[in-house]
Motif scaffolding. Structure first.
Motif, mmCIF file in Angstrom:
data_model
loop_
_atom_site.group_PDB
_atom_site.id
_atom_site.type_symbol
_atom_site.label_atom_id
_atom_site.label_comp_id
_atom_site.label_asym_id
_atom_site.label_seq_id
_atom_site.Cartn_x
_atom_site.Cartn_y
_atom_site.Cartn_z
ATOM 1 N N GLN A 162 0.817 -1.217 0.000
ATOM 2 C CA GLN A 162 0.000 0.000 0.000
ATOM 3 C C GLN A 162 0.849 1.264 0.000
ATOM 4 O OE1 GLN A 162 -3.403 -0.121 -0.601
ATOM 5 N NE2 GLN A 162 -2.586 -2.178 -0.977
ATOM 6 N N LEU A 163 2.081 1.160 0.465
ATOM 7 C CA LEU A 163 2.976 2.317 0.440
ATOM 8 C C LEU A 163 3.267 2.766 -0.986
ATOM 9 C CD1 LEU A 163 5.594 1.281 3.174
ATOM 10 C CD2 LEU A 163 3.699 2.895 3.415
ATOM 11 N N ASN B 211 1.589 5.819 -2.520
ATOM 12 C CA ASN B 211 1.923 7.151 -2.024
ATOM 13 C C ASN B 211 3.061 7.812 -2.789
ATOM 14 O OD1 ASN B 211 0.011 6.742 0.031
ATOM 15 N ND2 ASN B 211 1.543 5.834 1.394
ATOM 16 N N ALA C 223 9.454 2.344 1.954
ATOM 17 C CA ALA C 223 9.368 3.773 1.636
ATOM 18 C C ALA C 223 10.761 4.376 1.491
ATOM 19 C CB ALA C 223 8.581 4.502 2.719
#
Length: 251
Positions: free
Chosen positions: A144-145, A148, A216
């Motif tokens: 899900q990162l 972003n 990330a």
């Protein structure tokens, strides 16, 4: 007139989609079949490239035909299939605007990566056998990162001819299936080797080799050497290409 052709293929025996001098490719086989069928020299242009061993359940290419009735071309699916190996199948041919472009007009693409956990002779060259335990929840949280960020230089093969490494990912998740997992990812565009590098990095999370937050950091580094290894090509499938005008034709 310009046409879009929808096809699927098992990439095991091919050196990828794009014609090259040192190995047989899907494009080479398709162009030979189209040239023979329509009795004129035809060169197709694909919606993208797939590497050696990568499969496609949906792939589009466009090609131009001169001085032939439209019905002759769109109804030639059976004839073209007869000229192709069993590993390539034509699904349909669509008449499109002469400016339509299979690569540049695509608004979204989706890939799936298949992996399984136990030896299975029916999954050879179609899925990657992974030995070990994986934490599915952590891998999905890390996936899900990806939504972003836009710059995915860390997952791109070096020395490519792209002007930008920016992509907009709208979906990325693992789904548990009997005996394995399927990773699905959707974006407006993909970089060379991107999906296989992403899966390789998320596998590190699943194994516990890196923490979720490190994904990330890897993306922000824009450095390919910080990401995980590319997983084998055999498990990768191009599964969907979206064009607004094709959706309108189907409706």
């Amino acid at each position: 007139m310009r046409y879009f052709i929808e096809l699927s293929y098992d990439g095991t025996d091919f050196h990828g989609w794009q014609t090259q001098p040192n190995g047989i490719t899907v494009q080479e086989c398709l162009d030979k079949a189209l040239t023979t069928c329509f009795r004129q020299n035809i060169t197709s242009l694909g919606c993208g490239r797939t590497d050696a061993g990568v499969h496609a359940t949906q792939f589009y290419a466009h090609f131009d035909v001169v001085d032939l009735p439209e019905t002759t071309v769109v109804n030639a699916v059976t004839s073209i299939n007869a000229l192709l190996p069993y590993s390539i199948a034509i699904k349909q041919i669509l008449t499109v605007n002469n400016e339509a472009h299979a690569r540049f007009d695509a608004t979204a693409r989706a890939y799936q990566y298949h992996l399984h956990f136990e030896k299975d002779p029916f999954k050879i060259n179609r899925s990657w056998m992974f030995k070990g335990e994986l934490n599915l929840d952590k891998m999905n949280e890390a996936a899900q990162l990806l939504l972003n960020f836009t710059d995915f230089s860390c997952f791109s093969k070096s020395k490519t001819q792209t002007f930008t490494n920016n992509c907009k990912i709208t979906k990325a998740n693992f789904e548990k299936i009997e005996g394995g997992l399927i990773f699905t990812i959707k974006a407006d565009r993909f970089l060379r080797n991107m999906v296989r590098a992403i899966v390789g990095t998320l596998i590190l999370v699943g194994k516990g080799d890196i923490e979720i937050a490190e994904v990330a950091q890897i993306i922000e580094s824009k450095n390919r050497s910080n990401a995980g290894q590319s997983v084998p090509a055999c498990g990768l499938y191009l599964v969907a290409i979206e064009y607004p005008f094709i959706q309108a034709l189907k409706n």
